[in-house]
Enzyme design. Sequence first.
Site, PDB file in Angstrom:
ATOM      1  N   HIS A  25      38.310  42.567  46.733  1.00  0.00           N
ATOM      2  CA  HIS A  25      37.370  41.801  47.544  1.00  0.00           C
ATOM      3  C   HIS A  25      36.100  42.598  47.785  1.00  0.00           C
ATOM      4  CE1 HIS A  25      35.744  39.343  50.773  1.00  0.00           C
ATOM      5  NE2 HIS A  25      36.426  38.389  50.175  1.00  0.00           N
ATOM      6  N   ASP A  39      43.007  33.997  47.034  1.00  0.00           N
ATOM      7  CA  ASP A  39      43.254  33.125  45.880  1.00  0.00           C
ATOM      8  C   ASP A  39      44.609  33.329  45.219  1.00  0.00           C
ATOM      9  OD1 ASP A  39      40.823  31.678  45.853  1.00  0.00           O
ATOM     10  OD2 ASP A  39      39.813  33.499  45.196  1.00  0.00           O
ATOM     11  N   HIS A  94      34.446  34.110  42.040  1.00  0.00           N
ATOM     12  CA  HIS A  94      34.411  33.530  43.403  1.00  0.00           C
ATOM     13  C   HIS A  94      35.559  32.510  43.487  1.00  0.00           C
ATOM     14  CE1 HIS A  94      32.842  32.336  47.198  1.00  0.00           C
ATOM     15  NE2 HIS A  94      31.726  31.722  46.854  1.00  0.00           N
TER      16      HIS A  94
END
Length: 374
Positions: A260, A311, A221
């Site tokens: 994802h 990210d 995460h």
Amino acid sequence: MTQNSQATAGLRGQVAGQTALSTVGQAGTGLTYRGYDISELAEKCQFEEIAHLLLKGELPTRDELAAYRERLSGLRHLPEPLRAVLEQIPENAHPMDVLRTGVSMLGNLETETDFSQQQDLADRILAALPAIVCYWYRYSHDGVRVDTDSDADSIGGHFLQMLHGGEPNPLHEQVMHVSLILYAEHEFNASTFTARVCASTLSDFHSCITGAIGSLRGPLHGGANEAAMAMIEQWSSPDEAEREILGMLERKEKIMGFGHAVYRESDPRNAIIREWSRKLAEEIGDDVLFPVSERCEQVMWREKKLFCNADFFHASAYRFMGIPTKLFTPIFVISRLTGWAAHVFEQRADNRIIRPSAEYVGHDLRPVVPIDQR
Ligand code: COA
């Protein structure tokens, strides 16, 4: 696992509640907050406007924004007992653990006694989070008791000022706005769901946020931006990056910062932060990290049709701004606090305790053999 439970493992694709806060993979470029497309928000707004949108319901007017900024600036101080706790935490602690402890300690000092306090508590924690992490970081690493009441206008500028001292570089402050906007809200992701599960038991606000921080910490995460940095900083050229990525894929290793759970072809946040990372690379004259990152993106798409999530380019962007790797995920917390809080408000407004069922795969019913006969 049965076919059905395999398909729904990780609650993938299950509708687990309602929200008016965001859509993921449904409208616009793929992410909307209260009906606004993320690309427009990132282009036209500053983070405090988004905090206002998520927490108060609408984008603020100019006057409302000025008042909200002033309010948040006035809530930055850390009480003495909290500073004393932060000073006890060692330098080698993970800052996510520091934030978890910091919010939990604040919950002992400024306890929620009535749900009518929730808006005030959200503002208070939003204002205090940068101070909690930076106070601990500067004290444990540099022996400095940093002034947490900095005069910086924005939350991102306040963070940079406490971390580096002096006025923040305007480009860096702008990138902080974009980054905090991109990370603010993302529907029923793992940490938000944690916050909602906790809220559904009618627990207190600080417990909801503390639990959410624990969920965000994991590398699948929020921790992915740090893990991506640890990976790309090892490589000194795009060719080396390509060789290593191919080896990792061959060994079936996970490449952090890619893929994802909901998006299938791209993460709309990636295109935005990639361009800001490019600008920062140009500013400091980087000719390694950004080209390495771009090559990783090309190879992963070519080989696996896997795309960068939010990210991946955050890693290089933060590095270019001189932010230590271990503070990457804490920045995500500062931003996502707004989404978590807004979800806690929603859950409380129309609550039923979240309590799913499990498919039992253990022993059939059997008698208990007394201990002396086992
Ligand atoms: N590197 C290598 N392979 C990956 C991958 C990655 N980053 N992400 C997905 N895959 C593979 C999976 O292993 C899976 O392969 P399999 O079918 O052989 O098991 C396949 O791609 C499909 O995975 P998917 O169902 O799309 O992923 P998920 O929903 O189970 O998990 C993530 C989603 C985000 C947890 C996963 O992509 C991941 O671990 N990414 C790296 C961590 C990360 O960046 N997290 C931040 C998310 S914003």
